[in-house]
Design an enzyme around this catalytic site. Structure first.
Site, PDB file in Angstrom:
ATOM      1  N   HIS A 135      45.501 -76.993  40.468  1.00  0.00           N
ATOM      2  CA  HIS A 135      47.015 -77.207  40.523  1.00  0.00           C
ATOM      3  C   HIS A 135      47.288 -77.815  41.988  1.00  0.00           C
ATOM      4  CE1 HIS A 135      47.841 -73.852  37.427  1.00  0.00           C
ATOM      5  NE2 HIS A 135      47.684 -75.054  36.765  1.00  0.00           N
ATOM      6  N   LYS A 160      56.253 -67.768  26.271  1.00  0.00           N
ATOM      7  CA  LYS A 160      54.865 -67.378  26.742  1.00  0.00           C
ATOM      8  C   LYS A 160      55.000 -66.132  27.769  1.00  0.00           C
ATOM      9  CE  LYS A 160      51.320 -70.526  28.520  1.00  0.00           C
ATOM     10  NZ  LYS A 160      51.079 -71.708  28.920  1.00  0.00           N
ATOM     11  N   ARG A 204      41.378 -81.997  32.875  1.00  0.00           N
ATOM     12  CA  ARG A 204      39.977 -81.246  33.334  1.00  0.00           C
ATOM     13  C   ARG A 204      38.849 -81.817  32.406  1.00  0.00           C
ATOM     14  NH1 ARG A 204      43.130 -75.781  33.426  1.00  0.00           N
ATOM     15  NH2 ARG A 204      43.904 -77.067  31.658  1.00  0.00           N
ATOM     16  N   SER A 252      43.816 -71.059  34.898  1.00  0.00           N
ATOM     17  CA  SER A 252      44.479 -70.055  34.999  1.00  0.00           C
ATOM     18  C   SER A 252      44.093 -68.563  34.149  1.00  0.00           C
ATOM     19  CB  SER A 252      45.987 -69.967  34.947  1.00  0.00           C
ATOM     20  OG  SER A 252      46.372 -71.163  35.813  1.00  0.00           O
TER      21      SER A 252
HETATM   22  P1  ADP Z   1      50.456 -75.708  30.845  1.00  0.00           P
HETATM   23  O1  ADP Z   1      50.948 -74.240  30.615  1.00  0.00           O
HETATM   24  O2  ADP Z   1      51.803 -76.383  31.020  1.00  0.00           O
HETATM   25  O3  ADP Z   1      49.357 -76.434  30.479  1.00  0.00           O
HETATM   26  P2  ADP Z   1      49.238 -75.031  33.319  1.00  0.00           P
HETATM   27  O4  ADP Z   1      49.863 -74.319  34.489  1.00  0.00           O
HETATM   28  O5  ADP Z   1      47.898 -74.667  32.707  1.00  0.00           O
HETATM   29  O6  ADP Z   1      50.330 -75.527  32.550  1.00  0.00           O
HETATM   30  O7  ADP Z   1      48.915 -76.618  33.949  1.00  0.00           O
HETATM   31  C1  ADP Z   1      49.769 -77.448  34.795  1.00  0.00           C
HETATM   32  C2  ADP Z   1      49.365 -78.714  34.963  1.00  0.00           C
HETATM   33  O8  ADP Z   1      48.281 -78.556  35.916  1.00  0.00           O
HETATM   34  C3  ADP Z   1      48.651 -79.441  33.630  1.00  0.00           C
HETATM   35  O9  ADP Z   1      48.988 -80.765  33.682  1.00  0.00           O
HETATM   36  C4  ADP Z   1      47.132 -79.045  33.619  1.00  0.00           C
HETATM   37  O10 ADP Z   1      46.568 -79.981  32.941  1.00  0.00           O
HETATM   38  C5  ADP Z   1      47.067 -79.242  35.046  1.00  0.00           C
HETATM   39  N1  ADP Z   1      45.919 -78.598  35.628  1.00  0.00           N
HETATM   40  C6  ADP Z   1      45.661 -77.222  35.427  1.00  0.00           C
HETATM   41  N2  ADP Z   1      44.484 -76.778  35.912  1.00  0.00           N
HETATM   42  C7  ADP Z   1      44.056 -77.821  36.652  1.00  0.00           C
HETATM   43  C8  ADP Z   1      42.743 -78.164  37.298  1.00  0.00           C
HETATM   44  N3  ADP Z   1      41.635 -77.265  37.619  1.00  0.00           N
HETATM   45  N4  ADP Z   1      42.464 -79.678  37.622  1.00  0.00           N
HETATM   46  C9  ADP Z   1      43.307 -80.580  37.436  1.00  0.00           C
HETATM   47  N5  ADP Z   1      44.569 -80.311  36.727  1.00  0.00           N
HETATM   48  C10 ADP Z   1      44.789 -78.968  36.196  1.00  0.00           C
END
Ligand code: ADP
Length: 166
Positions: free
Chosen positions: A21, A45, A94, A132
């Site tokens: 992130h 959620k 990803r 996550s």
């Molecule tokens: P959501 O529940 O909206 O998917 P996340 O917290 O999982 O939220 O992710 C927030 C943003 O960060 C999303 O655009 C997700 O694709 C991106 N993201 C999460 N992990 C990574 C990573 N390892 N590399 C790049 N982008 C990521």
């Protein structure tokens, strides 16, 4: 570029924030005048951390960046964009599996707010496996998550898991 196109947002759950992130947030912040990191305060959620906790972690981790503002928001991100003059939504991808989901989400959001542009940013190769959900599972079984998340998150995760296992 008009004013709206210079303001972007990166919405997500960030439960908890990972190095993936932070990488995508920092890289996007270099492309825009201002970047909102929007922590979803989503009632449906189930999260390990409250929206305020997730927001405070991100605020602390990103405090050196003057053009990044971390906020939490309950509602549709397209409405956040309208209310804050945001023209671009950045989402990280990803793997190919992310793309299918993100593409559908982008189509829905475009219908809800045709003025909002969506940009996909590929993850940096070293972070492509960071999720996550997997990090929470690893931490629950005692694995060392320090290479995957900022030090503050390691601490917060330790405290939370201790509480849950008491
Ligand atoms: P959501 O529940 O909206 O998917 P996340 O917290 O999982 O939220 O992710 C927030 C943003 O960060 C999303 O655009 C997700 O694709 C991106 N993201 C999460 N992990 C990574 C990573 N390892 N590399 C790049 N982008 C990521």
């Amino acid at each position: 570029m008009n004013r709206k196109e210079r303001i972007a947002m990166l919405p997500g759950s960030f439960d908890p924030p990972t190095n993936g992130h932070i990488d995508i947030i920092e890289r996007s912040s270099h492309l825009f005048e201002k970047l909102y990191v929007v922590v979803a305060d989503n009632v449906q959620k189930q999260c390990l951390f409250t929206a305020d906790e997730r927001m405070d972690m991100l605020k602390d981790i990103l405090k050196e960046h003057e053009n990044i503002e971390v906020v939490s928001y309950r509602g549709l991100v397209v409405d956040f964009a309208r209310e804050h003059g945001v023209g671009v939504m950045v989402r990280g991808v990803r793997a190919l599996v992310d793309f299918g989901y993100e593409f559908e989400l982008a189509m829905t959001n475009k219908q809800l707010n045709p003025d909002l542009e969506v940009l996909f940013m590929p993850t940096s190769p070293k972070y492509f496996q960071l999720r996550s959900s997997a990090i929470k599972e690893m931490a629950a079984y005692g694995a060392d998550i320090s290479p995957m998340v900022p030090p503050l998150v390691v601490q917060m995760m330790r405290n939370r898991i201790k509480l849950l296992t008491l």
